[in-house]
Design an enzyme around this catalytic site. Structure first.
Site, PDB file in Angstrom:
ATOM      1  N   ASP A  54       0.731  -1.061  -0.004  1.00 42.69           N
ATOM      2  CA  ASP A  54       0.061   0.058   0.043  1.00 42.69           C
ATOM      3  C   ASP A  54       0.821   1.320   0.057  1.00 42.69           C
ATOM      4  O   ASP A  54       1.818   1.335   0.911  1.00 42.69           O
ATOM      5  CB  ASP A  54      -1.033   0.230   1.310  1.00 42.69           C
ATOM      6  CG  ASP A  54      -1.905   1.322   1.189  1.00 42.69           C
ATOM      7  OD1 ASP A  54      -3.048   1.072   0.775  1.00 42.69           O
ATOM      8  OD2 ASP A  54      -1.316   2.367   1.674  1.00 42.69           O
ATOM      9  N   TYR A  59       3.040   9.890  -0.074  1.00 43.00           N
ATOM     10  CA  TYR A  59       4.066   9.038   0.711  1.00 43.00           C
ATOM     11  C   TYR A  59       5.484   9.430  -0.125  1.00 43.00           C
ATOM     12  O   TYR A  59       6.288   9.050   0.501  1.00 43.00           O
ATOM     13  CB  TYR A  59       3.777   7.677   0.641  1.00 43.00           C
ATOM     14  CG  TYR A  59       2.409   7.127   1.513  1.00 43.00           C
ATOM     15  CD1 TYR A  59       1.687   8.391   2.065  1.00 43.00           C
ATOM     16  CD2 TYR A  59       2.504   5.964   1.443  1.00 43.00           C
ATOM     17  CE1 TYR A  59       0.687   7.921   2.968  1.00 43.00           C
ATOM     18  CE2 TYR A  59       1.076   5.711   2.116  1.00 43.00           C
ATOM     19  CZ  TYR A  59       0.324   6.406   2.725  1.00 43.00           C
ATOM     20  OH  TYR A  59      -0.711   5.995   3.344  1.00 43.00           O
ATOM     21  N   LYS A  88      -3.020   5.795  -4.084  1.00 40.22           N
ATOM     22  CA  LYS A  88      -3.829   6.777  -3.748  1.00 40.22           C
ATOM     23  C   LYS A  88      -3.691   8.283  -4.435  1.00 40.22           C
ATOM     24  O   LYS A  88      -2.633   8.590  -4.354  1.00 40.22           O
ATOM     25  CB  LYS A  88      -4.004   6.869  -2.256  1.00 40.22           C
ATOM     26  CG  LYS A  88      -4.172   5.614  -1.548  1.00 40.22           C
ATOM     27  CD  LYS A  88      -4.277   6.008   0.280  1.00 40.22           C
ATOM     28  CE  LYS A  88      -3.985   4.731   0.868  1.00 40.22           C
ATOM     29  NZ  LYS A  88      -2.414   4.430   1.017  1.00 40.22           N
ATOM     30  N   HIS A 120      -7.625   9.655  -1.516  1.00 38.82           N
ATOM     31  CA  HIS A 120      -7.115   9.568  -0.363  1.00 38.82           C
ATOM     32  C   HIS A 120      -7.822  10.360   0.667  1.00 38.82           C
ATOM     33  O   HIS A 120      -7.762  10.047   1.872  1.00 38.82           O
ATOM     34  CB  HIS A 120      -5.581  10.270  -0.382  1.00 38.82           C
ATOM     35  CG  HIS A 120      -4.657   9.722   0.535  1.00 38.82           C
ATOM     36  ND1 HIS A 120      -3.511   9.593   0.456  1.00 38.82           N
ATOM     37  CD2 HIS A 120      -4.782   9.051   1.854  1.00 38.82           C
ATOM     38  CE1 HIS A 120      -2.844   9.194   1.417  1.00 38.82           C
ATOM     39  NE2 HIS A 120      -3.695   8.752   2.491  1.00 38.82           N
TER      40      HIS A 120
END
Length: 294
Positions: A54, A59, A88, A120
């Site tokens: 994930d 990120y 996401k 997200h």
């Protein structure tokens, strides 16, 4: 049969509402930065039977994850189809920028297609929670995900951090129903109404921050249960979610913890102990509370 083969065989999956199979346990990668750190964590995860990973645009590790997986798959005798990869949409890309944001994730991960892609956050970055334009931006973003789902770029689509109200709004207008809702869920935040709504509407609920960003690992109740089962506090917390048919994506960069966090299918918490953990609920959010986003 090797240890990793046994672990893969023991791994349970959920059939999403479009028929796609998703492992119930995956590796979360929030705050995992830099190619070497990503490579080492993914190498350990693959060695211990993880097949689900994930990530997210925000990120800032999609490209490193994609490269690491391409480098690692031959070493582990695996191919792309053995994996389940989730990413996401960045909140900054809500609305008319959504399709471009999706395509950036696809390009960065460079793995042909994504197994699951999520919106997200229910609000657009840089705008107040009460901004009346959020519903229109969410709808436009979902339409972009639907188009890419229809093209085969995404095998399943869903949302993250949505409330019951956000989900009701989406279900009233969507052409493709969301397959997954990813939210914060743990004994301090037992979102019963949300779980019941998802169950009734065929949406799989997947938990993040199952360990309460680490805060729950030192809770006396959790530690006492861990000792009684001969398990780690993390294993007890993750197992508690799994027994509610909730998926989990624990994050760690430590090989030992990565190994422990997937060893969840050879013990069962009693109904009494499930209740003990549930009664810890204090409506505590360790991450982000989306309830104010209109």
């Amino acid at each position: 049969m090797s240890g990793v083969e046994s672990q893969v065989k023991a791994m349970k999956s959920v059939r999403l509402n479009n028929g796609v199979e998703m492992p119930l346990v995956g590796l979360g990668t929030f705050k995992l930065r830099g190619y070497e750190a990503v490579y080492q964590a993914l190498d350990a995860a693959l060695a211990h039977g993880y097949r689900s990973f994930d990530t997210a645009s925000v990120y800032q590790n999609e490209a490193d994850i994609g490269k690491a997986l391409r480098d690692l798959l031959p070493r582990h005798g695996l191919s792309r189809r053995d994996l389940f990869i989730t990413s996401k949409l960045s909140p900054r890309d809500h609305g008319r920028e959504a399709e471009a944001g999706c395509l950036r994730s696809l390009e960065a991960l460079d793995c042909g297609y994504l197994d699951l892609y999520l919106i997200h956050w229910p609000g657009k970055q840089g705008h107040k929670s009460e901004d009346a334009r959020h519903p229109a931006w969410r709808q436009e973003s979902w339409q972009a995900l639907e188009r890419l789902y229809g093209s085969g770029a995404f095998r399943a689509i869903g949302v993250s951090n949505y409330t019951v109200g956000h989900l009701q709004e989406l279900l009233a207008s969507c052409q493709v129903r969301p397959a997954v809702l990813q939210v914060e869920y743990h004994p301090r935040l037992v979102q019963e109404e949300l779980l019941a709504f998802c169950t009734a509407n065929g949406i799989h609920l997947q938990a993040y921050s199952s360990l309460g960003t680490g805060c729950l690992l030192t809770e006396p109740t959790v530690q006492a249960l861990a000792a009684s089962y001969g398990r780690t506090p993390a294993q007890v917390l993750l197992r508690w979610a799994l027994q509610q048919e909730i998926g989990v994506i624990p994050k760690s960069s430590h090989p030992e913890r990565i190994a422990q966090n997937i060893q969840l299918f050879d013990f069962v918490l009693s109904e009494e102990d499930m209740g003990v953990l549930k009664r810890m609920h204090t409506d505590t959010w360790y991450c982000w509370d989306p309830r104010l986003v209109v």
